[in-house]
Design a protein around this motif. Structure first.
Motif, PDB file in Angstrom:
ATOM      1  N   LEU A 107       0.832  -1.208   0.000  1.00 15.38           N
ATOM      2  CA  LEU A 107       0.000   0.000   0.000  1.00 15.38           C
ATOM      3  C   LEU A 107       0.868   1.260   0.000  1.00 15.38           C
ATOM      4  O   LEU A 107       0.618   2.203  -0.769  1.00 15.38           O
ATOM      5  N   SER A 108       1.881   1.262   0.853  1.00 14.95           N
ATOM      6  CA  SER A 108       2.772   2.431   0.940  1.00 14.95           C
ATOM      7  C   SER A 108       3.500   2.679  -0.379  1.00 14.95           C
ATOM      8  O   SER A 108       3.629   3.830  -0.839  1.00 14.95           O
ATOM      9  N   ALA A 140       2.528   1.778  -3.408  1.00 16.84           N
ATOM     10  CA  ALA A 140       1.568   2.234  -4.416  1.00 16.84           C
ATOM     11  C   ALA A 140       1.195   3.695  -4.181  1.00 16.84           C
ATOM     12  O   ALA A 140       1.057   4.480  -5.144  1.00 16.84           O
ATOM     13  N   GLN A 141       1.025   4.090  -2.919  1.00 16.18           N
ATOM     14  CA  GLN A 141       0.675   5.481  -2.604  1.00 16.18           C
ATOM     15  C   GLN A 141       1.807   6.431  -2.964  1.00 16.18           C
ATOM     16  O   GLN A 141       1.562   7.554  -3.434  1.00 16.18           O
ATOM     17  N   ILE A 147      -4.077   0.190  -4.639  1.00 15.10           N
ATOM     18  CA  ILE A 147      -4.369   0.873  -3.366  1.00 15.10           C
ATOM     19  C   ILE A 147      -5.697   0.390  -2.789  1.00 15.10           C
ATOM     20  O   ILE A 147      -5.814   0.107  -1.598  1.00 15.10           O
ATOM     21  N   GLU A 176      -4.231   2.779  -8.574  1.00 13.13           N
ATOM     22  CA  GLU A 176      -5.459   3.017  -7.792  1.00 13.13           C
ATOM     23  C   GLU A 176      -6.126   1.688  -7.418  1.00 13.13           C
ATOM     24  O   GLU A 176      -6.657   1.525  -6.320  1.00 13.13           O
ATOM     25  N   CYS A 205      -5.301  -3.304  -1.546  1.00 11.20           N
ATOM     26  CA  CYS A 205      -4.507  -3.383  -0.314  1.00 11.20           C
ATOM     27  C   CYS A 205      -5.274  -2.825   0.884  1.00 11.20           C
ATOM     28  O   CYS A 205      -5.174  -3.348   1.994  1.00 11.20           O
ATOM     29  N   THR A 206      -6.040  -1.767   0.661  1.00 13.21           N
ATOM     30  CA  THR A 206      -6.843  -1.175   1.739  1.00 13.21           C
ATOM     31  C   THR A 206      -7.873  -2.171   2.248  1.00 13.21           C
ATOM     32  O   THR A 206      -8.063  -2.345   3.461  1.00 13.21           O
TER      33      THR A 206
END
Length: 355
Positions: free
Chosen positions: A58-59, A61-62, A81, A78, A84-85
């Protein structure tokens, strides 16, 4: 929660390193103790590793999407993200459940006692059906049932049956069965077709280890007598049956299933230890019982927990309000759905208590 998970994970990694230490490997007792503790932490540790991996993804990708200008790549990031969220939320819920306090008795063997209650011979017949139901369930789940004592009636019922159930998580699987079971049906002896209500009681006790309960010689009396049955060939002509009386508590245990006096004595002491373990623990159990009261009852054996309604083909557990319309299969041992529902309900109550 995360700090607690970090502590558990560090402990798990430390134990894994310890298991590879030659000094520990050469010490059988220490290795077994370390391996057991590591195994107890492994599920949480592995799930936390999944959580950490998802968090890293997630980190990354962000960070990547901040400088990405290509529309197609932004769409992929997106999606990453979002995935993963959702994964982190799901893993967090699973970790919350894994961190709930465990019942220390869950992985023990257990003693199951079934007795006919109100209703005379019909209650005894119902008690026998419950006995067969649990035997079938245990066979399906590879749990071994060892008969300790049985008191039969002439019409095929049982006044009382005691058995030892052993196998993986035996107590965990059966602990919610303790209580008063009620049956509503037309007995075979009823000439006018009226529905009768009878009861049987079930008690499930975790099996105690020798070191947990002290049984002093001066506190007990052991009697030997001839075993009895419904009659005929079932009557033993030799004195092999055992009765143990524990004076401080008034608890009496009998065992007459085996033809060997020594085997009967061993079984009787195992039951006595479990009853004493339950007796002494129950004196400090009020807080725990209050926590579960609204969900799975107090388990004090005087409370109706379940009704088996034969005219409607329905079985209802009153602790969670669940009714299943598959009584024929249920009474033959297909009780997994009910047991799982009770376990889920307890889990939800514990989670609510943690919030």
């Amino acid at each position: 929660m995360l700090s607690k998970l970090e502590d558990i994970y560090r402990r798990y990694c430390g134990l894994s390193e310890k298991l590879a230490d030659s000094a520990v490997i050469s010490d059988t007792a220490e290795w077994a103790k370390t391996a057991k503790e590591q195994a107890e932490l492994s599920e949480v540790a592995q799930k936390y590793e999944e959580y950490q991996t998802a968090q890293t993804r997630l980190s990354q990708a962000q960070d990547a999407i901040k400088s990405e200008t290509d529309a197609e790549m932004r769409e992929l990031l997106e999606t990453e993200i979002s995935d993963c969220t959702q994964m982190l939320a799901s893993l967090a819920d699973e970790l919350k459940i894994l961190l709930l306090p465990k019942d220390k008795n869950d992985d023990r063997n257990c003693i199951m006692e079934i007795r006919g209650g109100a209703g005379g011979e019909e209650a005894a017949l119902f008690a026998y059906e419950l006995y067969r139901m649990y035997l079938n369930y245990c066979e399906r789940h590879r749990l071994k049932c060892e008969l300790v004592d049985i008191s039969e009636t002439e019409l095929g019922g049982v006044k009382e049956v005691v058995m030892n159930v052993s196998g993986r998580d035996a107590y965990k699987q059966l602990k919610f069965e303790s209580g008063v079971h009620r049956v509503q049906r037309v007995p075979e002896t009823e000439s006018q077709g009226r529905v009768h209500t009878s009861t049987a009681t079930v008690a499930v006790l975790p099996e105690a280890e020798d070191v947990e309960v002290e049984i002093r010689d001066e506190d007990i009396r052991v009697d030997v007598y001839r075993s009895s049955g419904a009659g005929g060939q079932k009557v033993n002509k030799t004195e092999t049956a055992i009765r143990i009386t524990h004076f401080p508590t008034g608890i009496v245990v009998t065992c007459q299933d085996e033809r060997s006096q020594l085997k009967n004595k061993d079984k009787a002491f195992r039951v006595l230890r479990s009853r004493l373990y339950d007796y002494y623990n129950s004196q400090n159990r009020s807080a725990y019982d209050e926590h579960r009261k609204s969900l799975v009852g107090r388990g004090d054996r005087s409370e109706r927990i379940r009704t088996y309604n034969f005219p409607q083909g329905r079985v209802t557990d009153h602790r969670i309000g669940l009714s299943l319309f598959s009584l024929d299969n249920f009474i033959m041992g297909d009780i997994e759905e009910m047991i799982e529902a009770l376990a889920v309900a307890e889990r939800e109550a514990l989670l609510a208590g943690e919030e």
